[in-house]
Design an enzyme around this catalytic site. Structure first.
Site, PDB file in Angstrom:
ATOM      1  N   SER A  29      -3.122   5.677  -7.412  1.00  0.00           N
ATOM      2  CA  SER A  29      -2.428   6.951  -7.300  1.00  0.00           C
ATOM      3  C   SER A  29      -3.228   7.861  -6.361  1.00  0.00           C
ATOM      4  CB  SER A  29      -2.260   7.571  -8.691  1.00  0.00           C
ATOM      5  OG  SER A  29      -1.616   8.816  -8.623  1.00  0.00           O
TER       6      SER A  29
ATOM      7  N   TYR B   2       4.368  12.500   0.101  1.00  0.00           N
ATOM      8  CA  TYR B   2       3.209  11.828  -0.492  1.00  0.00           C
ATOM      9  C   TYR B   2       2.946  12.348  -1.897  1.00  0.00           C
ATOM     10  CZ  TYR B   2      -1.524   9.857  -0.746  1.00  0.00           C
ATOM     11  OH  TYR B   2      -2.650   9.167  -1.109  1.00  0.00           O
TER      12      TYR B   2
ATOM     13  N   LYS C 149       3.193  10.015  -5.299  1.00  0.00           N
ATOM     14  CA  LYS C 149       2.060   9.768  -6.186  1.00  0.00           C
ATOM     15  C   LYS C 149       2.320  10.298  -7.600  1.00  0.00           C
ATOM     16  CE  LYS C 149      -0.468   7.459  -3.334  1.00  0.00           C
ATOM     17  NZ  LYS C 149      -0.670   6.004  -3.554  1.00  0.00           N
TER      18      LYS C 149
END
Length: 256
Positions: free
Chosen positions: A145, A159, A163
């Site tokens: 992660s 992004y 995550k």
């Protein structure tokens, strides 16, 4: 010194051609695992395999685009065909974060990043879990992660969203497959000295000396091997009572 905590185990590491993935593949081999190093970059991936073999380890390379389900299924099949089984996997492959504000994000790059960082991780889980369930005996999967999955950063909405999704996938899979003795955890790196981070520094005109103290209570960037050590612990039986967790390897960044 690395202890042989993965002796006799078979591991897949995605995104193994450089950075944290390469460090993880090499460390797992040092710890006794037979490693399938998977990546789209064949030249660098095979270099990693050569380094492992030169150090006395066992590894093979497999080219894969983790956004393609058939290719991911083939990756898992190659690990089993080559080494006889699968015991653990580190789903590390990811794209460079996007760099635009939410109102300006590039839709094409959003789709590509999501197809790798989120869907790709899900596909890896899907096919790895199927193999672990089919062969029995449990196993351990580690998803990579990011601190961005806990503390959002400006100008990389894709992004950050991906995550956050990886954290949710990790906990869901842990909940579903714990009864089969399959553990699923994640590692959330902070500012790690990788080509991706160096590229971002160059892009935004920062130096390590001025930027590292903002991201680390220790005043420095982390090293890829430091992240790999966390993945190694989670992959090994030393963490046998840990599942559904996220380990932060971020020098305290998310604790401020």
């Amino acid at each position: 010194m690395t202890f042989p905590v993965l002796e006799g185990k078979v591991a897949i590491v995605t995104g193994a051609a450089m950075g944290m993935g390469a460090a993880t593949a090499e460390l797992f081999a040092e710890a006794g695992a037979r490693v399938l190093a998977a990546d789209m970059n064949e030249e660098r991936g095979r270099d990693v395999v050569r380094r492992i073999e030169a150090a006395g380890g066992t590894a093979a390379f497999h080219g894969v685009d983790i956004s393609d389900s058939a290719q991911v299924e083939g990756m898992v099949r190659t690990a089993v065909d080559t080494f006889g089984r699968l015991d653990t996997a580190v789903n590390n492959a990811a794209l460079t974060p996007d760099d635009r504000l939410t109102a300006e994000f590039d839709e094409d790059y959003w789709d590509r990043l999501m197809s790798v960082d989120l869907k790709g991780t899900a596909l890896c889980l899907k096919h790895e879990l199927r193999q672990l369930v089919a062969q029995g005996g449990g196993g351990s999967i580690v998803n990579i992660s990011s601190v961005s999955g806990f503390r959002p950063q400006p100008a990389n909405p894709a992004y950050v969203a991906a995550k956050h999704g990886v954290n949710g996938l990790t906990k869901t899979a842990a909940l579903e497959y714990g009864p089969q003795q399959i553990r699923v955890n994640a590692v959330a790196p902070g500012a790690i000295d990788t080509p991706m981070l160096r590229g971002a520094l160059e892009q935004f005109g920062f130096t390590e000396e001025e930027y590292a103290p903002q991201l680390s209570l220790l005043g420095r960037f982390g090293q890829p091997r430091e992240v790999a050590q966390a993945s190694l612990w989670l992959a090994s039986d030393q963490s046998s009572y840990v599942t559904g967790s996220v380990i932060h390897v971020d020098a305290g960044y998310t604790s401020r």
